[in-house]
Scaffold this motif. Sequence first.
Motif, PDB file in Angstrom:
ATOM      1  N   HIS A 146       0.817  -1.214   0.000  1.00  0.00           N
ATOM      2  CA  HIS A 146       0.000   0.000   0.000  1.00  0.00           C
ATOM      3  C   HIS A 146       0.855   1.270   0.000  1.00  0.00           C
ATOM      4  O   HIS A 146       0.301   2.378  -0.083  1.00  0.00           O
ATOM      5  N   ALA A 147       2.185   1.105   0.105  1.00  0.00           N
ATOM      6  CA  ALA A 147       3.118   2.249   0.125  1.00  0.00           C
ATOM      7  C   ALA A 147       2.761   3.230   1.238  1.00  0.00           C
ATOM      8  O   ALA A 147       2.599   4.435   1.012  1.00  0.00           O
ATOM      9  N   ILE A 148       2.631   2.690   2.459  1.00  0.00           N
ATOM     10  CA  ILE A 148       2.311   3.515   3.626  1.00  0.00           C
ATOM     11  C   ILE A 148       3.237   3.135   4.782  1.00  0.00           C
ATOM     12  O   ILE A 148       3.686   1.990   4.876  1.00  0.00           O
ATOM     13  N   PRO A 149       3.512   4.080   5.693  1.00  0.00           N
ATOM     14  CA  PRO A 149       4.199   3.717   6.933  1.00  0.00           C
ATOM     15  C   PRO A 149       3.169   3.202   7.935  1.00  0.00           C
ATOM     16  O   PRO A 149       1.993   3.597   7.896  1.00  0.00           O
ATOM     17  N   ILE A 150       3.607   2.343   8.830  1.00  0.00           N
ATOM     18  CA  ILE A 150       2.660   1.829   9.812  1.00  0.00           C
ATOM     19  C   ILE A 150       2.486   2.780  10.990  1.00  0.00           C
ATOM     20  O   ILE A 150       1.454   2.795  11.641  1.00  0.00           O
ATOM     21  N   ASN A 151       3.477   3.607  11.253  1.00  0.00           N
ATOM     22  CA  ASN A 151       3.436   4.441  12.461  1.00  0.00           C
ATOM     23  C   ASN A 151       3.154   5.896  12.117  1.00  0.00           C
ATOM     24  O   ASN A 151       3.440   6.369  11.016  1.00  0.00           O
ATOM     25  N   GLU A 152       2.582   6.600  13.084  1.00  0.00           N
ATOM     26  CA  GLU A 152       2.557   8.056  13.063  1.00  0.00           C
ATOM     27  C   GLU A 152       3.792   8.542  13.831  1.00  0.00           C
ATOM     28  O   GLU A 152       4.315   7.839  14.704  1.00  0.00           O
ATOM     29  N   TRP A 198      -6.588  -0.544   5.516  1.00  0.00           N
ATOM     30  CA  TRP A 198      -5.731  -1.003   4.421  1.00  0.00           C
ATOM     31  C   TRP A 198      -5.680  -2.520   4.552  1.00  0.00           C
ATOM     32  O   TRP A 198      -5.078  -3.058   5.486  1.00  0.00           O
ATOM     33  N   TRP A 199      -6.318  -3.202   3.628  1.00  0.00           N
ATOM     34  CA  TRP A 199      -6.479  -4.662   3.701  1.00  0.00           C
ATOM     35  C   TRP A 199      -5.731  -5.310   2.551  1.00  0.00           C
ATOM     36  O   TRP A 199      -5.637  -4.757   1.455  1.00  0.00           O
ATOM     37  N   GLY A 200      -5.215  -6.501   2.791  1.00  0.00           N
ATOM     38  CA  GLY A 200      -4.572  -7.250   1.720  1.00  0.00           C
ATOM     39  C   GLY A 200      -4.689  -8.741   1.940  1.00  0.00           C
ATOM     40  O   GLY A 200      -4.649  -9.228   3.077  1.00  0.00           O
ATOM     41  N   ALA A 201      -4.864  -9.472   0.850  1.00  0.00           N
ATOM     42  CA  ALA A 201      -4.872 -10.936   0.878  1.00  0.00           C
ATOM     43  C   ALA A 201      -3.814 -11.447  -0.089  1.00  0.00           C
ATOM     44  O   ALA A 201      -3.536 -10.812  -1.113  1.00  0.00           O
ATOM     45  N   TYR A 202      -3.229 -12.596   0.244  1.00  0.00           N
ATOM     46  CA  TYR A 202      -2.150 -13.186  -0.566  1.00  0.00           C
ATOM     47  C   TYR A 202      -1.070 -12.134  -0.852  1.00  0.00           C
ATOM     48  O   TYR A 202      -0.535 -12.056  -1.965  1.00  0.00           O
ATOM     49  N   VAL A 203      -0.755 -11.326   0.148  1.00  0.00           N
ATOM     50  CA  VAL A 203       0.144 -10.192  -0.073  1.00  0.00           C
ATOM     51  C   VAL A 203       1.521 -10.698  -0.481  1.00  0.00           C
ATOM     52  O   VAL A 203       2.098 -11.570   0.159  1.00  0.00           O
ATOM     53  N   GLY A 204       2.031 -10.142  -1.562  1.00  0.00           N
ATOM     54  CA  GLY A 204       3.329 -10.551  -2.078  1.00  0.00           C
ATOM     55  C   GLY A 204       3.259 -11.644  -3.118  1.00  0.00           C
ATOM     56  O   GLY A 204       4.242 -11.920  -3.800  1.00  0.00           O
ATOM     57  N   MET A 205       2.108 -12.298  -3.245  1.00  0.00           N
ATOM     58  CA  MET A 205       1.938 -13.362  -4.228  1.00  0.00           C
ATOM     59  C   MET A 205       1.330 -12.807  -5.514  1.00  0.00           C
ATOM     60  O   MET A 205       0.830 -11.688  -5.547  1.00  0.00           O
ATOM     61  N   GLY A 234      -9.539 -22.074  -2.090  1.00  0.00           N
ATOM     62  CA  GLY A 234      -9.624 -23.088  -1.051  1.00  0.00           C
ATOM     63  C   GLY A 234      -8.983 -22.675   0.256  1.00  0.00           C
ATOM     64  O   GLY A 234      -9.076 -23.377   1.259  1.00  0.00           O
ATOM     65  N   TRP A 235      -8.319 -21.533   0.284  1.00  0.00           N
ATOM     66  CA  TRP A 235      -7.675 -21.005   1.481  1.00  0.00           C
ATOM     67  C   TRP A 235      -7.439 -19.519   1.271  1.00  0.00           C
ATOM     68  O   TRP A 235      -7.503 -19.017   0.149  1.00  0.00           O
ATOM     69  N   ILE A 236      -7.172 -18.813   2.355  1.00  0.00           N
ATOM     70  CA  ILE A 236      -6.837 -17.393   2.253  1.00  0.00           C
ATOM     71  C   ILE A 236      -5.948 -17.001   3.417  1.00  0.00           C
ATOM     72  O   ILE A 236      -6.084 -17.533   4.527  1.00  0.00           O
ATOM     73  N   MET A 237      -5.025 -16.123   3.135  1.00  0.00           N
ATOM     74  CA  MET A 237      -4.230 -15.474   4.173  1.00  0.00           C
ATOM     75  C   MET A 237      -4.379 -13.978   3.956  1.00  0.00           C
ATOM     76  O   MET A 237      -4.066 -13.470   2.871  1.00  0.00           O
ATOM     77  N   ASP A 238      -4.882 -13.270   4.963  1.00  0.00           N
ATOM     78  CA  ASP A 238      -5.050 -11.828   4.819  1.00  0.00           C
ATOM     79  C   ASP A 238      -4.626 -11.127   6.097  1.00  0.00           C
ATOM     80  O   ASP A 238      -4.466 -11.736   7.155  1.00  0.00           O
ATOM     81  N   VAL A 239      -4.411  -9.841   5.988  1.00  0.00           N
ATOM     82  CA  VAL A 239      -3.947  -9.002   7.084  1.00  0.00           C
ATOM     83  C   VAL A 239      -4.432  -7.591   6.787  1.00  0.00           C
ATOM     84  O   VAL A 239      -4.670  -7.243   5.623  1.00  0.00           O
ATOM     85  N   TYR A 240      -4.628  -6.791   7.844  1.00  0.00           N
ATOM     86  CA  TYR A 240      -5.059  -5.423   7.577  1.00  0.00           C
ATOM     87  C   TYR A 240      -4.575  -4.469   8.657  1.00  0.00           C
ATOM     88  O   TYR A 240      -4.218  -4.873   9.773  1.00  0.00           O
ATOM     89  N   LEU A 241      -4.567  -3.199   8.285  1.00  0.00           N
ATOM     90  CA  LEU A 241      -4.188  -2.119   9.182  1.00  0.00           C
ATOM     91  C   LEU A 241      -5.381  -1.185   9.322  1.00  0.00           C
ATOM     92  O   LEU A 241      -6.004  -0.807   8.340  1.00  0.00           O
ATOM     93  N   LEU A 242      -5.698  -0.833  10.563  1.00  0.00           N
ATOM     94  CA  LEU A 242      -6.760   0.121  10.860  1.00  0.00           C
ATOM     95  C   LEU A 242      -6.158   1.373  11.458  1.00  0.00           C
ATOM     96  O   LEU A 242      -5.190   1.312  12.223  1.00  0.00           O
ATOM     97  N   ALA A 243      -6.742   2.530  11.134  1.00  0.00           N
ATOM     98  CA  ALA A 243      -6.294   3.792  11.713  1.00  0.00           C
ATOM     99  C   ALA A 243      -7.492   4.621  12.095  1.00  0.00           C
ATOM    100  O   ALA A 243      -8.481   4.693  11.351  1.00  0.00           O
ATOM    101  N   LYS A 244      -7.409   5.255  13.272  1.00  0.00           N
ATOM    102  CA  LYS A 244      -8.439   6.221  13.647  1.00  0.00           C
ATOM    103  C   LYS A 244      -8.434   7.355  12.630  1.00  0.00           C
ATOM    104  O   LYS A 244      -7.377   7.880  12.254  1.00  0.00           O
ATOM    105  N   ARG A 245      -9.579   7.755  12.168  1.00  0.00           N
ATOM    106  CA  ARG A 245      -9.642   8.734  11.096  1.00  0.00           C
ATOM    107  C   ARG A 245      -9.039  10.078  11.518  1.00  0.00           C
ATOM    108  O   ARG A 245      -8.558  10.826  10.689  1.00  0.00           O
ATOM    109  N   THR A 246      -9.034  10.383  12.801  1.00  0.00           N
ATOM    110  CA  THR A 246      -8.393  11.605  13.267  1.00  0.00           C
ATOM    111  C   THR A 246      -6.891  11.567  13.131  1.00  0.00           C
ATOM    112  O   THR A 246      -6.238  12.580  13.211  1.00  0.00           O
ATOM    113  N   ALA A 247      -6.323  10.349  12.910  1.00  0.00           N
ATOM    114  CA  ALA A 247      -4.874  10.212  12.811  1.00  0.00           C
ATOM    115  C   ALA A 247      -4.388  10.271  11.380  1.00  0.00           C
ATOM    116  O   ALA A 247      -3.189  10.199  11.126  1.00  0.00           O
ATOM    117  N   THR A 248      -5.285  10.391  10.407  1.00  0.00           N
ATOM    118  CA  THR A 248      -4.850  10.354   9.013  1.00  0.00           C
ATOM    119  C   THR A 248      -5.158  11.656   8.320  1.00  0.00           C
ATOM    120  O   THR A 248      -5.895  12.491   8.827  1.00  0.00           O
TER     121      THR A 248
END
Length: 248
Positions: A146-152, A198-205, A234-248
């Motif tokens: 997603h070309a984002i940093p994880i931290n503020e 910011w959600w992703g499945a099969y990230v990197g594949m 037949g399977w899924i691997m996913d991960v996501y990042l949530l941010a409070k809208r006041t932080a973005t």
Amino acid sequence: MYDLTLIGIGTGNPDHVTIQGIQAIRRADLILIPRKGENKSDLAGLREEIISRATDKAPLIAYFDIPKRQAGDGYLRGVDEWHDAIAERWKAAIELHPDARNIALLIWGDPSLYDSALRIAARLDPRPKTRVVPGITALQALTAAHAIPINEIGDPFVVTTGRRIREEGWPSATKKMAVMLDGECSFQSLKMDDFDIWWGAYVGMKEEILINGPLAEKCQEIMSTRAKARADHGWIMDVYLLAKRTAT
């Protein structure tokens, strides 16, 4: 006695395997590969591809079946007993190759972040000398995709599971939270107007799927996309990042 090496192999892209990981594969006499059922056979196939790309002199491969986790006696007890059962499968596979001295497992992502390989290794008796080769995590792959940093700036962030969101809600004073191991889309339990995702499945594949935007707008899209992808593969691997809208 043998040495055990846990090799992080990233999130599904063979190019994620580090030079250190390749060297560890080449040193191995025996590599254990889990089988998780016919629908997930491509996960074993990916490990086989990584091994073939890493070395022209393939090591021995021993396959073992992953037992099913029982949840009837509570989550933590179920996981503990499941780890005991997996350790027994490792031990049985290793005992079939008594001459192997350098044994390895290829670990999805990184062995030190939301993976139980180290805990399972600690159950082996006799306990081997265990080494870890770090790998790219799903969280790293997600933020890169997603070309984002994880931290503020100057702020911490939380890495947690879907189960904790469902049971405990959003942690106070937290602006960003990464969520792993969530098969139930637990973001539904939050006040969705307050968050971006910011959600992703099969990230990197090659099958990678990415969705981002206001959670209230993207919730149904993510859920339907996830359900279709799971049915298709037949399977899924996913991960996501949530941010409070006041932080973005």
